[in-house]
Enzyme design. Sequence first.
Site, mmCIF file in Angstrom:
data_model
loop_
_atom_site.group_PDB
_atom_site.id
_atom_site.type_symbol
_atom_site.label_atom_id
_atom_site.label_comp_id
_atom_site.label_asym_id
_atom_site.label_seq_id
_atom_site.Cartn_x
_atom_site.Cartn_y
_atom_site.Cartn_z
ATOM 1 N N GLU A 1 -11.130 -11.310 -5.945
ATOM 2 C CA GLU A 1 -9.656 -11.626 -5.413
ATOM 3 C C GLU A 1 -9.272 -12.572 -4.490
ATOM 4 O O GLU A 1 -8.229 -12.641 -4.046
ATOM 5 C CB GLU A 1 -9.338 -10.187 -4.658
ATOM 6 C CG GLU A 1 -10.195 -9.703 -3.586
ATOM 7 C CD GLU A 1 -9.869 -8.309 -3.183
ATOM 8 O OE1 GLU A 1 -8.798 -7.549 -3.264
ATOM 9 O OE2 GLU A 1 -10.682 -7.658 -2.444
ATOM 10 N N ARG B 1 -10.635 3.818 -2.600
ATOM 11 C CA ARG B 1 -10.233 2.732 -1.446
ATOM 12 C C ARG B 1 -10.755 3.540 -0.207
ATOM 13 O O ARG B 1 -9.893 4.078 0.465
ATOM 14 C CB ARG B 1 -8.746 2.406 -1.499
ATOM 15 C CG ARG B 1 -8.314 1.312 -2.568
ATOM 16 C CD ARG B 1 -6.665 1.245 -2.425
ATOM 17 N NE ARG B 1 -6.377 0.113 -3.211
ATOM 18 C CZ ARG B 1 -5.630 0.227 -4.187
ATOM 19 N NH1 ARG B 1 -5.554 1.372 -4.705
ATOM 20 N NH2 ARG B 1 -5.382 -0.839 -4.839
ATOM 21 N N ASP C 1 -4.542 -8.855 -4.744
ATOM 22 C CA ASP C 1 -4.855 -9.866 -3.707
ATOM 23 C C ASP C 1 -5.167 -11.274 -4.647
ATOM 24 O O ASP C 1 -4.659 -12.277 -3.940
ATOM 25 C CB ASP C 1 -6.253 -9.481 -2.709
ATOM 26 C CG ASP C 1 -5.600 -8.607 -2.010
ATOM 27 O OD1 ASP C 1 -4.636 -8.953 -1.219
ATOM 28 O OD2 ASP C 1 -6.406 -7.614 -1.662
ATOM 29 N N HIS D 1 0.833 -1.277 0.239
ATOM 30 C CA HIS D 1 -0.111 0.000 -0.011
ATOM 31 C C HIS D 1 0.768 1.337 -0.078
ATOM 32 O O HIS D 1 0.259 2.171 -0.496
ATOM 33 C CB HIS D 1 -0.946 0.055 1.084
ATOM 34 C CG HIS D 1 -2.190 -1.165 0.562
ATOM 35 N ND1 HIS D 1 -3.180 -1.050 0.135
ATOM 36 C CD2 HIS D 1 -1.900 -2.292 1.015
ATOM 37 C CE1 HIS D 1 -3.823 -1.973 -0.261
ATOM 38 N NE2 HIS D 1 -3.228 -3.032 0.547
ATOM 39 N N CYS E 1 -8.919 -3.842 -11.442
ATOM 40 C CA CYS E 1 -8.355 -2.811 -10.615
ATOM 41 C C CYS E 1 -7.049 -2.925 -9.793
ATOM 42 O O CYS E 1 -6.616 -2.221 -8.953
ATOM 43 C CB CYS E 1 -9.609 -2.049 -9.939
ATOM 44 S SG CYS E 1 -9.893 -3.286 -8.540
HETATM 45 C C1 PEP Z 1 -6.527 -5.747 -5.153
HETATM 46 O O1 PEP Z 1 -6.292 -6.576 -4.421
HETATM 47 O O2 PEP Z 1 -5.857 -5.709 -6.547
HETATM 48 C C2 PEP Z 1 -6.972 -4.441 -5.133
HETATM 49 C C3 PEP Z 1 -7.256 -3.551 -5.900
HETATM 50 O O3 PEP Z 1 -7.298 -3.862 -3.759
HETATM 51 P P1 PEP Z 1 -6.359 -3.487 -2.748
HETATM 52 O O4 PEP Z 1 -4.912 -3.152 -3.472
HETATM 53 O O5 PEP Z 1 -6.691 -2.422 -1.897
HETATM 54 O O6 PEP Z 1 -6.147 -4.570 -1.720
HETATM 55 MG MG MG Z 2 -7.501 -6.343 -2.502
#
Ligand code: PEP
Ligand code: MG
Length: 584
Positions: A433, A298, A457, A191, A504
């Site tokens: 995911e 998010r 994920d 993140h 995404c």
């Molecule tokens: C993902 O898991 O690809 C996603 C877009 O969500 P995050 O990165 O917030 O877990």
């Molecule tokens: Mg995710």
Amino acid sequence: MKRIVGIKASPGIAIGRAFILDRRIPRVEKKSIPEKRVKREIKRFLSALKQSRKQVETIRESLDSDGVEELATILESHVMLLKDKALERDIITIIEEQQVDAQWAVSEQIGRFKKLLSSVGDEYLAGRTSDLDDLRNRILLNLRGGGSSTLADVSDGAIVIAHDLTPSEAAQMGKTGIAAFATELGSRTSHVAIMARATETPAVVGVASVLQHVKQGQRVIIDGLEGVVIISPTPKHIEKYESKRDVYEYYVTELLSAADLPAETRDGFRIAVEANIESPDDIASAVRHGASGIGLYRTEYIFMQKAHIPIEEEHFLIYKSVAEQIAPRSATIRTIDLGGEKLAEGIRLPPQLNPALGLRAIRLSFVKLDIFKQQIRGILRASVYGTLKIMFPMISGIEELRKAKSIVEECRRELTAEGKPISEEMEIGIMIEVPSATMTADILAAECDFFSIGTNDLIQYSVAIDRANEAVAYLYNPLHPGILRAISRIVDAAHSHRIGVGVCGEMAGEPVYALMLLGLGVDELSMNPLAIPAVKKIVRNSQLSEALEIARKALDFTTVQQIEAYIHRVMSKRYPQEIASLSL
Ligand code: PEP
Ligand code: MG
């Protein structure tokens, strides 16, 4: 000069002075000092105390304006303790009488104080002992010198070098004037890397032992295009990187000038290219980079940047602002995905052995139903100000989807009964995911309005690697045949139920994968705004038939290496500049 290679996290080049953010708490051992050093040691202690006071006051002041009351109150009590003359005197007495170093004296006296608080038998006071630990650590870090333990001290144009950054620290980057950063931990989809791209801060992560090599104030170059940190560059290197920076900035400006054109292939096939955002503040950048909507908001970042749990009204105002800013385009509001590595001050979670597999995302929302409902009510109320969609994270099976939808229904009924206006036609979709969602995509598609594939994920859970762990980052490959087959399967399930499907995860924003994803049949790509112009340019200059051919061939190979070699060869030949400057 030293050059260390890490993982490129956010594009761009920055040249500046290092600001060492070092939170490793020094180990305290009792060290005797000669009598003649006592005075100097007291002076050293008083100066660390003063510095600690200043740091806490700066943080507190910055919070006051944000109205984060609980945290401001805690910091107020820290300031009071740091100003406490009795505490100061007692520490000085220990240094004088026992002839020991300041670190030991601070630890000793704060330790005594903690014992005292715990022995009073008052639950509230006993709970304050962690404040004392924080204070002790802050003074110890200031006594150690050579770096800072907080971003509060950072100056404009500095390059932050840290072991790790919390996602909320990374989120502050855009506001602090930091030019770039490098961390020892992290991967491309952690993140912190995502936030770096969102705030347009060049960054390199997973730079092993970088703290050992950089000193406070030393000149460094961060090359976020190559994933390299250069320490103490020669004037020749500086010149070279200045010109590389200029070329990159020129290229970005040129791309931006065509960002508003649609992502339509030469033979007229159109896909939606949308933006991922972490805050309403990112919308301006999304629009500037040519986003045709917000494909992923998010919302957990609302929680991560506050010391309290947001109430319905705060949610409502935020989503209303998103809906209005992006109108007439749409925004997909993903409900909170807290847990895992994303933690919020206001939500205490029990320690979990495997947080990524534990109480996270929709599972946590079901447990914290009140918090979840306040968010859903906020989204529903904001829906009349534009086009909002709701998306649930980490759905693993149909029961969870039904339960989440029934909560939305419940909120809808409540709001209608209260006479609050809400939009009648709101789409509800889910993130795909989790491998079990992939395997049951046909069942899920029958009961929702859209899919968005969260490859970050999906790869983590399918290949069984921690997405934030640089030690296994080499296994983190979106081109794994298992992932490509998963995407293809999800697309088929969605299309046979006539619902749209997007990607995404970070994979969507890698120009090198753009045509392959198009060929796999996805309808939408949602990515960090910076990547949008290059991805759109690639789509505009290609034919759908090319994309289909790339996807078909990629699906035929059996190893990651074969697929990787093929995709890179084809794409680098067709789009050398886009691939060289922005891709993996
Ligand atoms: C993902 O898991 O690809 C996603 C877009 O969500 P995050 O990165 O917030 O877990
Ligand atoms: Mg995710």
